[in-house]
Design an enzyme around this catalytic site. Structure first.
Site, PDB file in Angstrom:
ATOM      1  N   ASN A 265       0.931  -1.170   0.050  1.00 17.34           N
ATOM      2  CA  ASN A 265      -0.045  -0.132  -0.029  1.00 17.34           C
ATOM      3  C   ASN A 265       0.946   1.102   0.060  1.00 17.34           C
ATOM      4  OD1 ASN A 265      -1.879   2.038   0.509  1.00 17.34           O
ATOM      5  ND2 ASN A 265      -2.384   1.499   2.808  1.00 17.34           N
TER       6      ASN A 265
ATOM      7  N   LYS B 218       0.108   4.157  -0.286  1.00 20.13           N
ATOM      8  CA  LYS B 218      -0.403   5.253   0.234  1.00 20.13           C
ATOM      9  C   LYS B 218      -0.442   6.652  -0.628  1.00 20.13           C
ATOM     10  CE  LYS B 218      -0.041   3.238   4.722  1.00 20.13           C
ATOM     11  NZ  LYS B 218       0.067   3.287   6.325  1.00 20.13           N
TER      12      LYS B 218
ATOM     13  N   HIS C 154      -9.709   1.116   5.084  1.00 27.23           N
ATOM     14  CA  HIS C 154      -8.122   1.336   5.722  1.00 27.23           C
ATOM     15  C   HIS C 154      -8.571   2.250   6.820  1.00 27.23           C
ATOM     16  CE1 HIS C 154      -4.191   2.486   6.573  1.00 27.23           C
ATOM     17  NE2 HIS C 154      -3.840   1.378   5.782  1.00 27.23           N
TER      18      HIS C 154
ATOM     19  N   GLU D 196      -6.734   4.371   8.005  1.00 33.28           N
ATOM     20  CA  GLU D 196      -6.409   5.976   7.703  1.00 33.28           C
ATOM     21  C   GLU D 196      -7.905   6.568   6.991  1.00 33.28           C
ATOM     22  OE1 GLU D 196      -2.870   5.356   5.830  1.00 33.28           O
ATOM     23  OE2 GLU D 196      -1.733   5.008   7.773  1.00 33.28           O
TER      24      GLU D 196
ATOM     25  N   GLU E 244      -5.254  -5.097  10.852  1.00 30.21           N
ATOM     26  CA  GLU E 244      -4.112  -3.960  11.114  1.00 30.21           C
ATOM     27  C   GLU E 244      -4.381  -2.999  12.241  1.00 30.21           C
ATOM     28  OE1 GLU E 244      -2.083  -2.803   7.325  1.00 30.21           O
ATOM     29  OE2 GLU E 244      -3.903  -1.530   7.098  1.00 30.21           O
TER      30      GLU E 244
ATOM     31  N   GLY F 159       2.648   2.346  10.818  1.00 23.99           N
ATOM     32  CA  GLY F 159       3.723   3.304  10.570  1.00 23.99           C
ATOM     33  C   GLY F 159       4.155   3.774  11.950  1.00 23.99           C
TER      34      GLY F 159
ATOM     35  N   SER G  35       3.617  -1.856  10.343  1.00 27.52           N
ATOM     36  CA  SER G  35       5.012  -1.927  10.547  1.00 27.52           C
ATOM     37  C   SER G  35       5.812  -3.340  10.194  1.00 27.52           C
ATOM     38  CB  SER G  35       5.385  -1.719  11.978  1.00 27.52           C
ATOM     39  OG  SER G  35       5.001  -0.353  12.314  1.00 27.52           O
TER      40      SER G  35
HETATM   41  P1  PGA Z   1       2.890   0.205   7.813  1.00 29.05           P
HETATM   42  O1  PGA Z   1       1.663   0.604   6.990  1.00 29.05           O
HETATM   43  O2  PGA Z   1       3.242  -0.921   7.004  1.00 29.05           O
HETATM   44  O3  PGA Z   1       3.938   1.579   7.236  1.00 29.05           O
HETATM   45  O4  PGA Z   1       2.659   0.383   9.283  1.00 29.05           O
HETATM   46  C1  PGA Z   1       0.470  -0.727   7.078  1.00 29.05           C
HETATM   47  C2  PGA Z   1      -0.575  -0.057   6.249  1.00 29.05           C
HETATM   48  O5  PGA Z   1      -1.379   1.017   6.712  1.00 29.05           O
HETATM   49  O6  PGA Z   1      -1.480  -0.883   5.441  1.00 29.05           O
END
Ligand code: PGA
Length: 286
Positions: free
Chosen positions: A20, A22, A107, A109, A179, A185, A235
């Protein structure tokens, strides 16, 4: 032996590594990254299903690179209407037009910053399925919810709300990514055994939903929740992916930050080859 048994069960499931990106990468940067990933995996056997999920603006450019590739293309979100006065939104038809095959739904976010809720996730899921797109439903708890002991309830509610109306044929087209929001992140990844525990609960929740809705299915065959790919995200990097793909209920990863660097992402893909080798379910060709 326990490991042997779990590989037999997980043999029914697709192993998926999805990147992803983003809000990162211009079209040119996206093409460069795609080409680097492609050349690094050329000739490799036992590859998992690899899904690249660039921003909307780079979908077309990445799609052109992937035309002869087994790598799949995904989008980060999708509205449920086919068209209309919805400024800033992207419809399923627009994604199909670019040969997109997967779409992230719900997601965290999107939930945190853009008003995605348990009311709109089922609309997006159903629209994606109606157009032959494979949704990857994202679920996970906030840190306050975890600390209050609400993880299982929150995740169960998110899964139930998004998938409660699906029939067996539709269940066969989806994947779910667990997640935990506090792990995204942050570098603070969820302990693999705990991630496995929650992924098992997700699978159980889907089994219960499916059992409840059995009478609505058309195929006559109930969907076996043991076939559902459940991914972990939060992460994930090259140094910890194997700890996840060794778990019984974790069939791959949704990767954010580490998918932006070809070497790191390719190392994650290569680590997942071990699970593919054990389970024997390699990526389908495009
Ligand atoms: P990350 O994000 O690997 O940077 O923690 C995962 C995601 O949001 O799908």
């Amino acid at each position: 032996m326990r490991l042997k048994n779990f590989y037999v069960k997980s043999a029914q499931r697709q192993v998926i590594i999805a990147g992803n990106w983003k809000m990162h990468k211009t079209s040119k940067q996206a093409v460069d990254l795609t080409e680097q990933i492609q050349s690094a995996i050329a000739g490799e056997k036992n590859l998992p299903e690899i899904v690249l999920i660039p921003p909307f603006t780079a979908l077309s450019a990445v799609e052109k690179c992937l035309q002869k590739s087994q790598i799949k293309l995904g989008a980060q979100n999708m509205d449920w209407h086919n068209e209309g006065a919805f400024t800033g939104e992207i419809s399923p038809l627009m994604l199909l037009d670019l040969n997109v095959q997967y779409v992230l739904i719900g997601h965290s976010e999107r939930r945190q910053h853009f008003g995605e809720t348990n009311t709109t996730t089922p609309l997006r899921i159903k629209a994606a399925l109606a157009h032959g797109l494979k949704p990857i439903l994202c679920v996970g708890e906030l840190i306050d919810e975890r600390e209050a002991g609400l993880t299982d309830a929150v995740v169960g509610r998110q899964v139930g709300a998004a998938l409660g109306e699906l029939n067996s044929d539709q269940f066969a087209q989806i994947a779910i990514a667990y997640e935990p929001v506090w792990a995204i992140g942050t570098g603070n990844h969820c302990a693999p055994a705990e991630a496995n525990r929650v992924c098992a609960i997700i699978r159980k929740t889907v089994a219960a939903l499916q059992a409840r809705l059995e009478e609505k299915t058309e195929s006559g065959q109930p969907f076996n929740a043991n076939r559902l790919p459940v991914l972990y995200g939060g992460s994930v990097k090259a140094s910890n992916i194997a700890d996840y793909t060794k778990q019984e209920h974790i069939d791959g990863a949704l990767v954010g930050g580490a998918s932006l660097m070809s070497e790191e992402f390719v190392a994650i893909i290569k680590a997942a080859q071990e699970r593919v080798k054990q389970t024997g379910k390699a990526a389908a060709t495009r």
